[in-house]
Design an enzyme around this catalytic site. Structure first.
Site, PDB file in Angstrom:
ATOM      1  N   LYS A   8       0.743  -1.240  -0.130  1.00 57.26           N
ATOM      2  CA  LYS A   8      -0.078   0.090  -0.008  1.00 57.26           C
ATOM      3  C   LYS A   8       0.879   1.236  -0.128  1.00 57.26           C
ATOM      4  O   LYS A   8       1.937   1.431   1.045  1.00 57.26           O
ATOM      5  CB  LYS A   8      -0.886  -0.014   1.302  1.00 57.26           C
ATOM      6  CG  LYS A   8      -1.837   1.095   1.315  1.00 57.26           C
ATOM      7  CD  LYS A   8      -2.958   0.966   0.582  1.00 57.26           C
ATOM      8  CE  LYS A   8      -4.062   2.070   0.199  1.00 57.26           C
ATOM      9  NZ  LYS A   8      -3.564   2.891  -1.033  1.00 57.26           N
ATOM     10  N   GLN A  17       7.286   3.820   4.099  1.00 57.85           N
ATOM     11  CA  GLN A  17       5.840   3.320   4.040  1.00 57.85           C
ATOM     12  C   GLN A  17       5.486   1.935   4.728  1.00 57.85           C
ATOM     13  O   GLN A  17       4.759   1.950   5.506  1.00 57.85           O
ATOM     14  CB  GLN A  17       5.314   3.216   2.500  1.00 57.85           C
ATOM     15  CG  GLN A  17       3.848   3.286   2.496  1.00 57.85           C
ATOM     16  CD  GLN A  17       3.443   4.589   2.312  1.00 57.85           C
ATOM     17  OE1 GLN A  17       3.649   5.473   1.536  1.00 57.85           O
ATOM     18  NE2 GLN A  17       2.188   4.896   3.012  1.00 57.85           N
ATOM     19  N   LYS A  51       5.376   1.740  -3.071  1.00 59.50           N
ATOM     20  CA  LYS A  51       5.309   3.121  -3.600  1.00 59.50           C
ATOM     21  C   LYS A  51       5.535   2.960  -5.127  1.00 59.50           C
ATOM     22  O   LYS A  51       6.363   2.189  -5.605  1.00 59.50           O
ATOM     23  CB  LYS A  51       6.401   4.022  -2.959  1.00 59.50           C
ATOM     24  CG  LYS A  51       6.089   5.382  -2.990  1.00 59.50           C
ATOM     25  CD  LYS A  51       5.303   5.931  -2.190  1.00 59.50           C
ATOM     26  CE  LYS A  51       4.660   7.466  -2.268  1.00 59.50           C
ATOM     27  NZ  LYS A  51       4.141   8.118  -1.189  1.00 59.50           N
ATOM     28  N   ASP A  96      -0.158  10.654  -4.426  1.00 58.95           N
ATOM     29  CA  ASP A  96       0.958  11.369  -3.893  1.00 58.95           C
ATOM     30  C   ASP A  96       1.256  12.692  -4.551  1.00 58.95           C
ATOM     31  O   ASP A  96       0.379  13.286  -5.251  1.00 58.95           O
ATOM     32  CB  ASP A  96       2.437  10.592  -3.753  1.00 58.95           C
ATOM     33  CG  ASP A  96       3.350  10.816  -2.684  1.00 58.95           C
ATOM     34  OD1 ASP A  96       3.316  10.722  -1.692  1.00 58.95           O
ATOM     35  OD2 ASP A  96       4.383  11.387  -3.525  1.00 58.95           O
ATOM     36  N   THR A 126      -4.790  13.219   5.380  1.00 60.08           N
ATOM     37  CA  THR A 126      -3.365  13.596   5.924  1.00 60.08           C
ATOM     38  C   THR A 126      -3.061  14.679   6.432  1.00 60.08           C
ATOM     39  O   THR A 126      -2.587  15.012   7.502  1.00 60.08           O
ATOM     40  CB  THR A 126      -2.321  13.508   4.420  1.00 60.08           C
ATOM     41  OG1 THR A 126      -2.838  12.403   3.818  1.00 60.08           O
ATOM     42  CG2 THR A 126      -1.136  13.498   4.777  1.00 60.08           C
ATOM     43  N   ASN A 140      -2.183  19.007  -1.455  1.00 60.34           N
ATOM     44  CA  ASN A 140      -3.252  18.239  -0.725  1.00 60.34           C
ATOM     45  C   ASN A 140      -2.937  18.183   0.860  1.00 60.34           C
ATOM     46  O   ASN A 140      -3.831  18.874   1.535  1.00 60.34           O
ATOM     47  CB  ASN A 140      -3.248  17.000  -1.215  1.00 60.34           C
ATOM     48  CG  ASN A 140      -4.423  16.115  -0.290  1.00 60.34           C
ATOM     49  OD1 ASN A 140      -3.822  15.321   0.521  1.00 60.34           O
ATOM     50  ND2 ASN A 140      -5.610  16.113  -0.573  1.00 60.34           N
ATOM     51  N   SER A 147      -6.892   5.679   3.673  1.00 64.23           N
ATOM     52  CA  SER A 147      -7.101   4.743   2.653  1.00 64.23           C
ATOM     53  C   SER A 147      -7.112   3.390   2.991  1.00 64.23           C
ATOM     54  O   SER A 147      -8.062   2.653   2.282  1.00 64.23           O
ATOM     55  CB  SER A 147      -5.449   4.931   1.839  1.00 64.23           C
ATOM     56  OG  SER A 147      -5.366   5.773   1.012  1.00 64.23           O
TER      57      SER A 147
HETATM   58  P1  NDP Z   1       0.654  17.704  -4.061  1.00 66.67           P
HETATM   59  O1  NDP Z   1       1.131  17.540  -5.536  1.00 66.67           O
HETATM   60  O2  NDP Z   1      -0.664  17.991  -3.787  1.00 66.67           O
HETATM   61  O3  NDP Z   1       1.399  18.943  -3.688  1.00 66.67           O
HETATM   62  C1  NDP Z   1       2.704  19.192  -3.510  1.00 66.67           C
HETATM   63  C2  NDP Z   1       3.292  20.484  -2.947  1.00 66.67           C
HETATM   64  O4  NDP Z   1       4.591  20.619  -2.596  1.00 66.67           O
HETATM   65  C3  NDP Z   1       3.038  21.606  -3.944  1.00 66.67           C
HETATM   66  O5  NDP Z   1       2.695  22.782  -3.371  1.00 66.67           O
HETATM   67  C4  NDP Z   1       4.439  21.553  -4.888  1.00 66.67           C
HETATM   68  O6  NDP Z   1       4.683  22.741  -5.414  1.00 66.67           O
HETATM   69  C5  NDP Z   1       5.356  21.408  -3.712  1.00 66.67           C
HETATM   70  N1  NDP Z   1       6.370  20.622  -4.314  1.00 66.67           N
HETATM   71  C6  NDP Z   1       6.409  19.405  -4.725  1.00 66.67           C
HETATM   72  N2  NDP Z   1       7.802  19.135  -5.056  1.00 66.67           N
HETATM   73  C7  NDP Z   1       8.597  20.284  -4.896  1.00 66.67           C
HETATM   74  C8  NDP Z   1       9.801  20.480  -4.952  1.00 66.67           C
HETATM   75  N3  NDP Z   1      10.796  19.649  -5.589  1.00 66.67           N
HETATM   76  N4  NDP Z   1      10.398  21.528  -4.429  1.00 66.67           N
HETATM   77  C9  NDP Z   1       9.401  22.660  -3.783  1.00 66.67           C
HETATM   78  N5  NDP Z   1       8.190  22.407  -3.896  1.00 66.67           N
HETATM   79  C10 NDP Z   1       7.705  21.185  -4.233  1.00 66.67           C
HETATM   80  O7  NDP Z   1       1.374  16.662  -3.247  1.00 66.67           O
HETATM   81  P2  NDP Z   1       0.690  16.222  -1.422  1.00 66.67           P
HETATM   82  O8  NDP Z   1       0.370  17.320  -0.897  1.00 66.67           O
HETATM   83  O9  NDP Z   1      -0.079  15.004  -1.763  1.00 66.67           O
HETATM   84  O10 NDP Z   1       2.143  15.962  -1.034  1.00 66.67           O
HETATM   85  C11 NDP Z   1       2.972  16.611  -0.250  1.00 66.67           C
HETATM   86  C12 NDP Z   1       3.982  15.638   0.621  1.00 66.67           C
HETATM   87  O11 NDP Z   1       3.289  14.954   1.567  1.00 66.67           O
HETATM   88  C13 NDP Z   1       4.907  14.518  -0.294  1.00 66.67           C
HETATM   89  O12 NDP Z   1       6.180  14.315   0.570  1.00 66.67           O
HETATM   90  C14 NDP Z   1       4.054  13.437   0.158  1.00 66.67           C
HETATM   91  O13 NDP Z   1       4.844  12.171  -0.247  1.00 66.67           O
HETATM   92  C15 NDP Z   1       3.581  13.467   1.369  1.00 66.67           C
HETATM   93  N6  NDP Z   1       2.512  12.819   1.709  1.00 66.67           N
HETATM   94  C16 NDP Z   1       1.299  13.032   0.910  1.00 66.67           C
HETATM   95  C17 NDP Z   1       0.149  12.190   1.165  1.00 66.67           C
HETATM   96  C18 NDP Z   1      -1.204  12.082   0.621  1.00 66.67           C
HETATM   97  O14 NDP Z   1      -2.205  11.404   1.261  1.00 66.67           O
HETATM   98  N7  NDP Z   1      -1.488  13.034  -0.395  1.00 66.67           N
HETATM   99  C19 NDP Z   1       0.189  11.297   2.323  1.00 66.67           C
HETATM  100  C20 NDP Z   1       1.614  11.352   3.290  1.00 66.67           C
HETATM  101  C21 NDP Z   1       2.444  11.931   2.860  1.00 66.67           C
HETATM  102  P3  NDP Z   1       4.343  22.720  -7.125  1.00 66.67           P
HETATM  103  O15 NDP Z   1       2.623  22.746  -7.165  1.00 66.67           O
HETATM  104  O16 NDP Z   1       5.067  24.032  -7.573  1.00 66.67           O
HETATM  105  O17 NDP Z   1       5.044  21.680  -7.722  1.00 66.67           O
HETATM  106  O1  2IT Z   2       3.069   8.560   1.488  1.00 64.67           O
HETATM  107  C1  2IT Z   2       1.778   8.425   1.835  1.00 64.67           C
HETATM  108  O2  2IT Z   2       1.555   7.807   2.896  1.00 64.67           O
HETATM  109  C2  2IT Z   2       0.805   8.429   0.685  1.00 64.67           C
HETATM  110  N1  2IT Z   2       1.318   9.260  -0.327  1.00 64.67           N
HETATM  111  C3  2IT Z   2      -0.568   8.042   1.010  1.00 64.67           C
HETATM  112  C4  2IT Z   2      -0.656   6.627   0.370  1.00 64.67           C
HETATM  113  C5  2IT Z   2      -1.870   5.882   0.388  1.00 64.67           C
HETATM  114  O3  2IT Z   2      -1.731   4.471   0.028  1.00 64.67           O
HETATM  115  O4  2IT Z   2      -2.798   6.459   0.970  1.00 64.67           O
END
Ligand code: NDP
Ligand code: 2IT
Length: 448
Positions: free
Chosen positions: A90, A111, A126, A166, A209, A240, A380
């Protein structure tokens, strides 16, 4: 040589070209020392650390798709199935040009422990691609997602491996991928999470999250005899996780003064307007300059190398929610000098090892991503439960389960740290608590 050091050397030698993976393994194995030392003979005999640092399998594939001009584009797809000792693989799918095997492996490794901490039956994996969704039309996104799933569907299934969102993968991408899976496999099953609400998605998964991060943070703050009300918060990212972290922080009475994206950041001393942020990012898919243009109190700053960005302000709580290694030692020094009281990671490994140690040395309570952002994958797993029983729960039911899980995680990591004489070291606590369950399952299942 200690078993941990021996395995760390082997991992570094075998994966010399994978800095993020080495970073994640180094952090985890170093903090597991007390547990490994206490069980060294058994773990060594069963090669527990060698097995837990080597994925079950790593799949890499070509993703060809036709762009709007009729040209063929080619990306590389990945799925790393890391460990399924406690449940089906997952973990999310990251779509970002920086994606490579090192990044997918570090995320898959993290993860495994994160999913264990949720207490739910999910293993770790992943996936992703170096595809860049920015500037692509909906048609191009669909073409890419269909091609990606055409290959990925061979390796996944509701009881095998269940991908999710992600960075760069949200409801739109999950929808296109689900449609293609269903078409090829002729199975209507919970093979992906983060689905739309009309076709098997769970209420509160979108928020999970960010909300989960704040539920855990709130519990930590309370357990330090403090309260969320009136706290000033710095958040990075505007995707997100960042958006719903900001929303919940404000619901709890805190004031969020920053958000950022890859090109710049916003400082809004009156507090981020979350509805405006959602309009700019979720609806228009625009840059933060549009947020600043629509709000008088907001300053927009273009990102320049070597600047502290969102970490330069005087805040009580810092919540990095963008990407790996976005908060380094200089940022940590700045935050500590400005009196930061708590740090919790919404993103995966956003804080460098040096910066993490700096917070710990300065007695700033610090919770790493595998505990603090586990609310997304936990929800999830709740989506998987709902799909299995072919029912949908109310928002309140899912949200209250999520809150219970996050409060439980805080106490599990706090207790694990105390048990091994490292009170307040939540990084070690999370690694130990996550590790113990997976290792017990591995031992019970024999050499596999
Ligand atoms: P999104 O794609 O929704 O948002 C990512 C954000 O981070 C955007 O604002 C983006 O800016 C910025 N960003 C991404 N890459 C870079 C970079 N290289 N340098 C600077 N800014 C960057 O992703 P999420 O919010 O889902 O994910 C954010 C983090 O949370 C990640 O580390 C992800 O692995 C982690 N995560 C996510 C979960 C989920 O359920 N979605 C669960 C647990 C962890 P821009 O739009 O300009 O690229
Ligand atoms: O990093 C994370 O935990 C996620 N992007 C969510 C993974 C999931 O299966 O919901």
């Amino acid at each position: 040589m200690a078993y941990v050091d021996e395995v760390l050397e082997k991992v570094k030698a075998k994966n010399a070209d994978q800095p993020e993976f080495i970073q994640a393994v180094t952090e985890v194995l170093n903090s597991l020392r007390p547990v490994v030392d206490a069980n060294e003979a058994q773990y060594r005999k069963l090669a527990i650390l060698e097995r837990i640092t080597e994925p079950d399998r790593q799949i890499m594939f070509r993703v060809p798709w036709l762009d709007d001009n009729g040209n063929v584009q080619v990306n590389r797809g990945y799925r790393v199935q890391f460990n399924n000792s406690i449940g089906p693989y997952k973990g999310g799918i990251r779509l970002h040009p920086s994606v490579n095997l090192s990044i997918i492996k570090f995320l898959g490794f993290e993860q495994v422990f994160k999913n264990s901490l949720t207490t739910l039956p999910i293993g770790g994996g992943k996936g992703g691609s170096d595809f860049d969704p920015k500037g692509k039309s909906d048609n191009e996104i669909m073409k890419f997602c269909q091609s990606f799933m055409t290959e990925l569907q061979k390796y996944i299934g509701a009881d095998t491996d269940v991908p999710a969102g992600d960075i760069g993968t949200g409801a739109r991408e999950i929808g296109f991928m689900f449609g293609q899976y269903k078409r090829i496999r002729d199975l209507y099953e919970g093979v992906l999470t983060g689905k739309g609400l009309t076709y098997g998605g769970s209420l509160a998964r979108t928020e999970a999250t960010g909300y989960g991060l704040l539920y855990l943070t709130e519990e930590m703050v309370k357990c330090h005899g403090d309260k969320m009300e009136g706290k000033i918060v710095a958040i990075s990212g505007s995707g997100n996780v960042a958006t719903y972290a900001a929303q919940k922080a404000q619901q709890l009475g805190a004031k969020v003064v920053t958000v950022s994206d890859s090109t710049g950041w916003i400082y809004d001393p009156e507090g981020i307007d979350v509805d405006l942020l959602k309009e700019v990012k979720e609806v228009k898919r625009a840059r933060l300059t549009e947020y600043a243009a629509a709000r008088k109190s907001a300053e927009y700053h273009e990102k320049k190398n070597g600047e502290h960005g969102v970490w330069q302000y005087k805040v009580d709580i810092a919540l990095p929610c963008a990407t790996q290694n976005e908060l380094d030692i200089e940022d940590a020094k700045m935050l500590v000098a400005n009196g930061v009281k708590y740090v919790a990671e919404g993103a995966n490994m956003p804080t460098t090892i040096e910066a993490t140690e700096y917070f710990q040395k300065n007695n700033v309570p610090f919770v790493g991503g595998k505990a603090a952002n586990a609310g997304g994958v936990a929800t999830s797993a709740l989506e998987m439960s709902q799909n299995s029983e072919r029912l949908s729960w109310s928002f309140e039911e899912v949200d209250s389960k999520l809150k219970g899980i996050m409060v439980g995680i805080y106490h599990a990591i706090d207790d694990a740290a105390k048990k091994y004489g490292m009170e307040g070291n939540y990084v070690a606590g999370a690694n130990i608590a996550g590790f113990e369950k997976v290792v017990n399952a591995m031992i019970a299942q024999g050499v596999c």
